[in-house]
Design a protein around this motif. Sequence first.
Motif, PDB file in Angstrom:
ATOM      1  N   LEU A 194      44.177  28.219  37.971  1.00  0.00           N
ATOM      2  CA  LEU A 194      42.870  28.846  37.827  1.00  0.00           C
ATOM      3  C   LEU A 194      43.024  30.366  37.821  1.00  0.00           C
ATOM      4  N   LEU A 195      42.110  31.036  37.174  1.00  0.00           N
ATOM      5  CA  LEU A 195      42.145  32.496  37.138  1.00  0.00           C
ATOM      6  C   LEU A 195      41.654  33.066  38.465  1.00  0.00           C
ATOM      7  N   ASN A 196      42.182  34.245  38.824  1.00  0.00           N
ATOM      8  CA  ASN A 196      41.647  34.911  40.012  1.00  0.00           C
ATOM      9  C   ASN A 196      40.356  35.648  39.647  1.00  0.00           C
ATOM     10  N   GLU A 197      39.728  36.292  40.617  1.00  0.00           N
ATOM     11  CA  GLU A 197      38.423  36.912  40.388  1.00  0.00           C
ATOM     12  C   GLU A 197      38.497  38.025  39.352  1.00  0.00           C
ATOM     13  N   GLU A 198      39.544  38.827  39.399  1.00  0.00           N
ATOM     14  CA  GLU A 198      39.666  39.938  38.448  1.00  0.00           C
ATOM     15  C   GLU A 198      39.881  39.421  37.032  1.00  0.00           C
ATOM     16  N   GLU A 199      40.732  38.392  36.893  1.00  0.00           N
ATOM     17  CA  GLU A 199      40.973  37.804  35.578  1.00  0.00           C
ATOM     18  C   GLU A 199      39.715  37.127  35.035  1.00  0.00           C
ATOM     19  N   SER A 200      38.973  36.478  35.918  1.00  0.00           N
ATOM     20  CA  SER A 200      37.729  35.814  35.501  1.00  0.00           C
ATOM     21  C   SER A 200      36.714  36.831  34.999  1.00  0.00           C
ATOM     22  N   LYS A 201      36.570  37.908  35.735  1.00  0.00           N
ATOM     23  CA  LYS A 201      35.624  38.968  35.345  1.00  0.00           C
ATOM     24  C   LYS A 201      36.015  39.564  33.996  1.00  0.00           C
ATOM     25  N   LYS A 202      37.288  39.816  33.802  1.00  0.00           N
ATOM     26  CA  LYS A 202      37.760  40.406  32.544  1.00  0.00           C
ATOM     27  C   LYS A 202      37.506  39.468  31.371  1.00  0.00           C
ATOM     28  N   LEU A 203      37.812  38.171  31.539  1.00  0.00           N
ATOM     29  CA  LEU A 203      37.622  37.205  30.460  1.00  0.00           C
ATOM     30  C   LEU A 203      36.146  37.075  30.105  1.00  0.00           C
ATOM     31  N   LEU A 204      35.270  37.005  31.089  1.00  0.00           N
ATOM     32  CA  LEU A 204      33.841  36.882  30.828  1.00  0.00           C
ATOM     33  C   LEU A 204      33.317  38.115  30.099  1.00  0.00           C
TER      34      LEU A 204
END
Length: 580
Positions: A68-78
């Motif tokens: 799963l992506l971490n919070e920073e990676e999730s924010k960047k992808l979104l």
Amino acid sequence: MAAYAASSSLKNTIKHIQQSYRISLASPSSEILQPAYEAMSRLQKVLVQILVTSRLRIKVYPIQVVRLLNEEESKKLLGEKVFGERGFPFSLEKLGEKIAKKCEGLPLMIVTVAQLLSEEDKTTEYWTEVADIQHSSVFVDAYNQISEVLFPSYDYLPQYLKMVFLYLGAFPPYSDIEIHNLFHRLCAEGFLEPIEIQTSEDFMDSLGDFMDGEQTLEDFMAQCSAKLAYWYHLILLESNPESWFSKKEFRVHSCWQHLCKKEASEIKFLHVLESCDDVLRDQRRLCAHSNTLFAFKEVCDSITSDCASTVRSLLCLGAYHQYPVLIHDMDFKLLRVLDALKVRFYNVPHELLKLVCLKYLALTCNKELPISISNLFHLQFLIVHPHMHIKKRGFLSYMPMEIWDMQELQHVEVLGTDLPTPNFDATLGNVSSVIGVSAKSCTREILKRIPNLKELGILLELKPYEDDDDGSNSLIDFDYISEELCNLHILSYFVLNPNMKYEFVVPLSMFPSSLTRLELKGLGFAWRDMNHIGSLVPNLKDLRLEHYAFRGPKWDIESGCFLNLETLVIEDTDLVCWSP
């Protein structure tokens, strides 16, 4: 003819593969994987790179689990999926971060939510609604779309795992699930009971190769959780560092919980109440993530008219309320499980004591248990927590003597209340765990009447006055515990609000050699005592020392101690270093 065609097709496929350098096989199930293995075995002498993607963990070859992506990676992808490479505008950055966090690191969820957000107005008002409302239309639409992709993974589960997995839909999203509590509920539901024509040994044998050696049903439950996590990738053990470390807790991704709730409701297995207008006809289990729903007369009337004759469980799993929540008309004759631990009661309701089919009862109440608790003669799990820990001077709290008549009891957890010493020849042969009692429940007279005890939790509350010592907190004379409890696996001894001017004296012989888990809090021992304890418990696997259980800057660990230890937790301590 069909078999000949399939064989011919396989030969042509192998011939084609031998002329290739790279192969990609997408396989959702173990049934489809087997032919792939057979084909790949013919290619061992051919220099070919093979990539197999599967919903299942593959034992045969080295694997790479997509994390799963971490919070920073999730924010960047979104941000990139909604606004392109430039990411979020400043006005939506914080809201975008909250929305990305709700996706729990699943790339498919993030991309689906991003697509839905791109089709709507990009205003702070709308994004605030999506970020703050748990069941916002964006997330519900995303869950419904993703469910079509996820459903085959659920559909491929063995039947016994489907039941466990669907039951997980009862728990609130974004929350951890404690394995032992889940196990207790499933036992009370009857899911882990052997069928009538089987003995318990036959039942364990019927589980086949999944069971390893001599294991209990609780071991089986833990392995079900592990199998769902590591083999099918349907639950998360790494979402919380504490959960991952302790292996006691896990959680289900909100995407999967949506699928569980939807499927469970459709087959009348379990329904999560979301409003007063829910259709409840013939549902067997009802759950609320907002406990106040059961206080609405409209909801109770709907339950009475639509499923009173079929409902077997009421689960109040929402946030705890400090003020009592009235639950109307609990007149459900066949109710087996009532989990109202998150609901405060002033008194144990009289209506509750008429539910003679209850096997699991959990609630919060400061009043003592009434004598009529023994009316619940099928009860297996009794859990009562106080709303507040109030200690009256000169007052000792005991369970009613009739507790010894409840022969089906397996788990007793009435915090701050002791077992009375029976004045007749009574035993509780089925009780395997007693939690939250003081030293007064650990006399030889009481312990020998619970011969199959495997878990004991002792809770010590220091008296506010020096002259209040009545011996209820002392274990100095309890050197017979290891003799009486030779099957004890788990022992915990907690001191509430410890005072470090005291150093408690505990006889080393109270630690049976059968212990596999030991939890100590607030005792203020010297570290040398830990070495003595370690030499007595060679099978210890899990050791937790918290709230100054031991004191001193250095721990010299002696050789030969803790050889089988797997988990060590030390919290709130003045320990600076240790040396083996």
